[in-house]
Write a protein that holds these residues in place. Structure first.
Motif, PDB file in Angstrom:
ATOM      1  N   MET A  92     -10.275   1.730  -5.341  1.00 24.67           N
ATOM      2  CA  MET A  92      -9.395   0.725  -4.761  1.00 24.67           C
ATOM      3  C   MET A  92      -9.566   0.637  -3.248  1.00 24.67           C
ATOM      4  SD  MET A  92      -5.233   0.560  -4.992  1.00 24.67           S
ATOM      5  CE  MET A  92      -5.242   0.868  -6.761  1.00 24.67           C
ATOM      6  N   ASN A 106       0.376   2.388  -8.390  1.00 26.49           N
ATOM      7  CA  ASN A 106      -0.127   1.471  -7.369  1.00 26.49           C
ATOM      8  C   ASN A 106       0.800   1.360  -6.173  1.00 26.49           C
ATOM      9  OD1 ASN A 106      -2.520   0.847  -8.694  1.00 26.49           O
ATOM     10  ND2 ASN A 106      -1.573  -0.791  -9.874  1.00 26.49           N
ATOM     11  N   GLU A 113      -7.121  -2.779 -11.228  1.00 25.51           N
ATOM     12  CA  GLU A 113      -6.280  -2.766 -12.428  1.00 25.51           C
ATOM     13  C   GLU A 113      -6.875  -3.585 -13.562  1.00 25.51           C
ATOM     14  OE1 GLU A 113      -3.667  -0.764 -13.010  1.00 25.51           O
ATOM     15  OE2 GLU A 113      -4.482   0.019 -11.143  1.00 25.51           O
ATOM     16  N   ALA A 129       1.773  -4.051  -4.691  1.00 25.04           N
ATOM     17  CA  ALA A 129       1.604  -3.280  -5.930  1.00 25.04           C
ATOM     18  C   ALA A 129       2.008  -4.098  -7.138  1.00 25.04           C
ATOM     19  CB  ALA A 129       2.425  -1.996  -5.853  1.00 25.04           C
ATOM     20  N   ILE A 184      -5.981  -4.163  -5.550  1.00 29.16           N
ATOM     21  CA  ILE A 184      -5.246  -3.630  -6.707  1.00 29.16           C
ATOM     22  C   ILE A 184      -5.563  -4.450  -7.952  1.00 29.16           C
ATOM     23  CG2 ILE A 184      -2.939  -3.214  -7.657  1.00 29.16           C
ATOM     24  CD1 ILE A 184      -1.996  -2.704  -4.783  1.00 29.16           C
ATOM     25  N   SER A 215      -3.492  -6.851  -2.265  1.00 25.79           N
ATOM     26  CA  SER A 215      -3.211  -7.315  -3.621  1.00 25.79           C
ATOM     27  C   SER A 215      -4.501  -7.546  -4.396  1.00 25.79           C
ATOM     28  CB  SER A 215      -2.386  -8.611  -3.572  1.00 25.79           C
ATOM     29  OG  SER A 215      -1.139  -8.398  -2.950  1.00 25.79           O
ATOM     30  N   ALA A 218      -1.008   1.508  -2.817  1.00 27.35           N
ATOM     31  CA  ALA A 218      -0.893   0.444  -1.822  1.00 27.35           C
ATOM     32  C   ALA A 218      -0.637   1.008  -0.430  1.00 27.35           C
ATOM     33  CB  ALA A 218       0.229  -0.518  -2.210  1.00 27.35           C
ATOM     34  N   THR A 273      -0.835  -5.509  -9.787  1.00 28.78           N
ATOM     35  CA  THR A 273      -0.734  -4.980 -11.151  1.00 28.78           C
ATOM     36  C   THR A 273      -0.469  -6.096 -12.151  1.00 28.78           C
ATOM     37  OG1 THR A 273       0.189  -2.940 -10.226  1.00 28.78           O
ATOM     38  CG2 THR A 273       0.412  -3.262 -12.593  1.00 28.78           C
TER      39      THR A 273
END
Length: 447
Positions: A301, A384, A327, A257, A323, A320, A388, A261
């Motif tokens: 996602m 997130n 994002e 997360a 995300i 990852s 996640a 992010t």
């Protein structure tokens, strides 16, 4: 009492037409919304076939699953041998260990065995010729000396008779399955069995005081390792609860997360300046970047995670990356809209001094947007952490994958409860920290 003549009334109607000449929407809008809501509710009931769904739902499973979240069971099996002796066996991975001697199992003088299921109100006595089940204030003997088990006397409602088996349901406390050559008992306990030390640990089944004494000042159990280190290893490598693996996967979720992010924010930040109309007066570039942001965030996602696990294989890298892509789109849109809503006066003032574009952005724009940007980024990071967990279930690594594996077995619900509680604690901590940082940056007080 004041009397209003026709002219005065006409003057008032002319001055305030919205009160005296209301449109159809104003007069019947509320009623139409209510009717539309009712019609939609009826359509939803028909479309999802809710009466049939509720009628055929297995509501009893809800209680079973919830009870398994907070309890565990022990399943001794009593085999009646040909010579009349009773052999007691436990499952291979019994919570009681390899050589159990529970105090709720009593060997009687006549050779029978009495098992206390729930105090003295629910118990089972197993002998060579019959099994007596005591529950709900009555004792029901079951004859097992002939070819099939036979209930002696009236059959109570909590007991079911089959051709070669009699099943006694004792509620939350457990159940009993009786056949001519064996009796299987399921006895339920509140709590989580062997949560600290598993049955293979040197500290298993020892009182707390004795464990503390061994760790603090007792002789070494293993000559080459201190008792403190041994206790930590036994807890971390607990084979039943897998604390080490669960906490490692939880840390992977947090890192996924954070990394996703952070990379999304670092990518979206410069792109947002190019997408904002008042910062970059190039309509074509603005539209291309904004549609790019729309594309990235319109793909969920979870879908990105599925794509990336196929490309890079299962693991935290795919999580990852999912995300990061989501994002970039979300924060890019938020950042660009934030830039388009800034006050242009500070920027124009600095620009009028002949300052370079970098300095105009630094002193005319950044002080206005940094608190908002950081607040939005912190909120997305907090969100997130939850996201996640979900994408981990499709192979993107983290505790989500561990949680899904435990749920698939349909037997390890106490492990599911453990991981759910850990996720809730982490989400609560990040939510609290994120809110505190946002309020501090925005200059508002928390309540």
């Amino acid at each position: 009492m004041t009397v209003i003549d026709a002219n005065r009334m006409h003057e008032i109607e002319t001055r305030y037409p919205e009160y005296f000449h209301r449109s159809f929407r104003q007069r019947f809008g509320g009623l139409m919304v209510l009717i539309a809501t009712l019609l939609y509710s009826l359509y939803a009931v028909w479309f999802f076939d809710l009466p049939k769904l509720f009628a055929e739902a297995h509501w009893e499973r809800v209680g079973i699953y919830l009870s398994q979240w907070v309890s565990y069971d022990v399943q001794p099996e009593f085999r009646i041998e040909g010579d009349g002796s009773i052999d007691i066996r436990y499952p291979r991975f019994s919570p009681l260990g390899d050589n159990p001697h529970p105090d709720w199992l009593v060997n009687n003088a006549d050779g029978s065995i009495t098992v206390s299921i729930s105090g003295t109100s629910r118990s089972v006595t197993v002998s060579r010729s019959e099994t007596i089940v005591t529950a709900h204030g009555v004792s029901v003997p079951v004859d097992v000396s002939s070819g099939a088990p036979k209930v002696i006397g009236p059959v109570p409602g909590w007991m079911t008779v089959y051709d070669d088996n009699v099943l006694a349901d004792l509620g939350f406390a457990g159940n009993v399955s009786i056949s001519v050559d064996r009796v299987k008992i399921r006895k339920r306990f509140i709590g989580w069995a062997n949560f600290i030390f598993d049955t293979q640990s040197s500290f298993f089944d020892k009182p707390v005081g004795e464990v503390v004494s061994l760790i603090v000042s007792g002789p070494r159990i293993k000559p080459d390792q201190s008792n403190l280190s041994l206790a930590f290893d036994d807890i971390w490598n607990n084979s039943e609860w897998q604390h080490g693996d669960v906490w490692t996967k939880l840390f992977q979720t947090i890192v996924m997360a954070f990394l996703g992010t952070l990379l999304g924010a670092l990518t979206a930040f410069p792109l947002a300046f190019l997408a904002a109309r008042n910062i970059t007066p190039n309509r074509l570039l603005n539209q291309i970047l904004k549609r790019f942001f729309d594309f990235l965030r319109s793909v969920d996602m979870l879908i990105w995670a599925l794509f990336l696990t196929r490309a890079f294989g299962p693991g935290p890298l795919a999580g990852s990356g999912a995300i990061f892509l989501t994002e970039t789109g979300t924060l890019g849109k938020l950042y660009s809209e934030g830039l388009e809503n800034i006050d242009n006066k500070p920027r124009e003032g600095i620009k009028s001094t002949g300052a370079q574009t970098v300095l105009v952005h630094r002193y005319g724009i950044m002080p206005q947007i940094v608190p908002v940007f950081v607040s939005q980024t912190l909120y997305q990071w907090e969100s997130n952490v939850r996201g996640a967990t979900i994408i981990g279930a499709v192979g993107a690594g983290g505790i989500g994958l561990k949680l899904w594996e435990a749920m698939r077995t349909n037997a390890n619900w106490e492990n599911v409860a453990y991981m759910v509680i850990l996720i809730l604690i982490v989400v609560f901590i990040f939510d609290t920290a994120s809110n505190a940082l946002r309020h501090r940056l925005m200059g508002t007080k928390t309540h």
